[in-house]
Design an enzyme around this catalytic site. Sequence first.
Site, PDB file in Angstrom:
ATOM      1  N   LYS A 106       0.556  -1.044  -0.061  1.00 19.54           N
ATOM      2  CA  LYS A 106       0.257   0.300   0.225  1.00 19.54           C
ATOM      3  C   LYS A 106       0.651   1.207  -0.388  1.00 19.54           C
ATOM      4  CE  LYS A 106      -3.648  -0.780  -0.869  1.00 19.54           C
ATOM      5  NZ  LYS A 106      -4.339  -1.788  -1.722  1.00 19.54           N
ATOM      6  N   HIS A 123       7.025  -7.639  -2.198  1.00 17.58           N
ATOM      7  CA  HIS A 123       6.051  -7.487  -0.644  1.00 17.58           C
ATOM      8  C   HIS A 123       7.363  -8.102  -0.225  1.00 17.58           C
ATOM      9  CE1 HIS A 123       3.094  -4.973  -2.309  1.00 17.58           C
ATOM     10  NE2 HIS A 123       2.177  -5.565  -1.762  1.00 17.58           N
ATOM     11  N   SER A 166      -4.811   2.981   4.438  1.00 17.65           N
ATOM     12  CA  SER A 166      -4.971   2.657   3.531  1.00 17.65           C
ATOM     13  C   SER A 166      -4.527   0.713   3.210  1.00 17.65           C
ATOM     14  CB  SER A 166      -4.269   2.501   2.067  1.00 17.65           C
ATOM     15  OG  SER A 166      -3.649   1.761   0.376  1.00 17.65           O
TER      16      SER A 166
HETATM   17  S1  PPS Z   1      -0.732  -2.362  -3.292  1.00  9.38           S
HETATM   18  O1  PPS Z   1      -1.685  -3.854  -2.932  1.00  9.38           O
HETATM   19  O2  PPS Z   1      -0.045  -3.789  -1.705  1.00  9.38           O
HETATM   20  O3  PPS Z   1       0.137  -3.254  -4.189  1.00  9.38           O
HETATM   21  O4  PPS Z   1      -0.865  -1.312  -3.291  1.00  9.38           O
HETATM   22  P1  PPS Z   1      -0.285  -0.262  -3.109  1.00  9.38           P
HETATM   23  O5  PPS Z   1      -0.402  -0.603  -5.188  1.00  9.38           O
HETATM   24  O6  PPS Z   1       1.025  -0.468  -2.798  1.00  9.38           O
HETATM   25  O7  PPS Z   1      -0.856   0.913  -3.153  1.00  9.38           O
HETATM   26  C1  PPS Z   1      -2.105   1.144  -3.529  1.00  9.38           C
HETATM   27  C2  PPS Z   1      -2.715   2.687  -2.998  1.00  9.38           C
HETATM   28  O8  PPS Z   1      -1.455   3.429  -4.255  1.00  9.38           O
HETATM   29  C3  PPS Z   1      -2.980   4.356  -4.832  1.00  9.38           C
HETATM   30  N1  PPS Z   1      -2.634   4.503  -6.191  1.00  9.38           N
HETATM   31  C4  PPS Z   1      -2.234   6.019  -6.621  1.00  9.38           C
HETATM   32  N2  PPS Z   1      -2.107   7.453  -5.847  1.00  9.38           N
HETATM   33  C5  PPS Z   1      -1.982   8.175  -6.783  1.00  9.38           C
HETATM   34  N3  PPS Z   1      -1.897   7.736  -8.130  1.00  9.38           N
HETATM   35  C6  PPS Z   1      -1.828   6.984  -8.307  1.00  9.38           C
HETATM   36  N4  PPS Z   1      -2.250   6.784 -10.030  1.00  9.38           N
HETATM   37  C7  PPS Z   1      -2.342   5.594  -7.444  1.00  9.38           C
HETATM   38  N5  PPS Z   1      -2.512   4.532  -8.525  1.00  9.38           N
HETATM   39  C8  PPS Z   1      -2.424   3.607  -6.898  1.00  9.38           C
HETATM   40  C9  PPS Z   1      -4.334   3.174  -4.366  1.00  9.38           C
HETATM   41  O9  PPS Z   1      -5.259   4.171  -4.352  1.00  9.38           O
HETATM   42  C10 PPS Z   1      -3.457   2.710  -2.686  1.00  9.38           C
HETATM   43  O10 PPS Z   1      -3.814   3.798  -2.202  1.00  9.38           O
HETATM   44  P2  PPS Z   1      -5.225   4.327  -1.609  1.00  9.38           P
HETATM   45  O11 PPS Z   1      -4.843   5.452  -0.266  1.00  9.38           O
HETATM   46  O12 PPS Z   1      -5.912   3.434  -0.444  1.00  9.38           O
HETATM   47  O13 PPS Z   1      -5.869   5.138  -1.684  1.00  9.38           O
END
Ligand code: PPS
Length: 323
Positions: A60, A136, A168
Amino acid sequence: MGERELDALLARLFLTDFRKGYVRVGPNRVVLPAYYPDFRDAIEALPVRASDSWVVSHPKTGTTWTQEMVWCIQNDLDFEKAKIPLPERFPFLEHSPLFDYRDILPRIPDLKLPLYVTNSVKYIDEMPSPRFIKTHIPWELLPRQIQDGSVMPKVIYVARNAKDTCVSYYHHCKLLEGYKGSFDDFCKLFLGNSVCFSPFWSHILSFWDRRNEPNILFLKYEDMKKDLPSVIRKTAKFLGKELNDSQIDILTNHLSFQNMKNNPSVNYEAVVEINRTYNLIAADGEFMRSGTVGEWKAKMSPELIDKFDKWEEENLKDTGLTL
Ligand code: PPS
């Protein structure tokens, strides 16, 4: 709360057919699913290739965002090919131990799962080069050839501040990992180094400490939010690719939160849909949820914020890292 109580809380609050409990592995007592030991040797012995691009992170922290950025840069902005689902072109190393379908598949014969779900390590081992790999898994459990430096793939690590990561992760665990507890209990687990892939700080610091190695790039989610074009430029340079201003604009647009939220190849809506269709996890929500910095301010009490801040201060003291 001691480790035994935290373990009991973890076992009680994550109720899903995918998980048969958790184990703590290695010197940092990393929390991993009980199915992980079946894959541990294969992961540590996985032949690494110098042409690989690895995106490594704590859950996340912007993994998917970074994956899409890295893949697009390395593939010269081939947006047609980018329509292939991300998990297929950029598979998740420990997908299979994390989502254990062994008891589910015999019950649902219609559910046909690809190899990158049923045996993600084998899928990656057999992938043609150049490979793109998400994980991860913390530094100390990565394939030995990465740890001993005998093969040096490109490794891009992304970190995010602890409080937003926790918010998140809580939503993610409800949506995709069968978490049934409260936000407060989730924070107890997070602060107690007792969610999957914990401990949080040693995960980040083991890459921060290696940030100057030539094959490691250390990124922050907050920098991507603040100035994505600069992060794209820095990443392209690290990957040995040249992008002109217009390509940077096009990629910035492709990677915007709204565009990624609407992009079925990266937004995991198909996974959420499968969970709903087969009644595996019946939670509401979306993977691309908020995509902001500082959401914790509206979600955490002053006492909780104080606990997080002290925890961060203790762990980042003298490291030079700020998040
Ligand atoms: S995972 O399941 O661990 O692979 O998740 P991960 O991709 O690391 O994290 C997901 C969070 O990243 C946000 N996200 C983004 N934020 C801003 N811009 C873009 N383009 C973007 N793409 C993914 C996603 O919304 C999750 O954060 P939260 O705070 O839950 O919205």
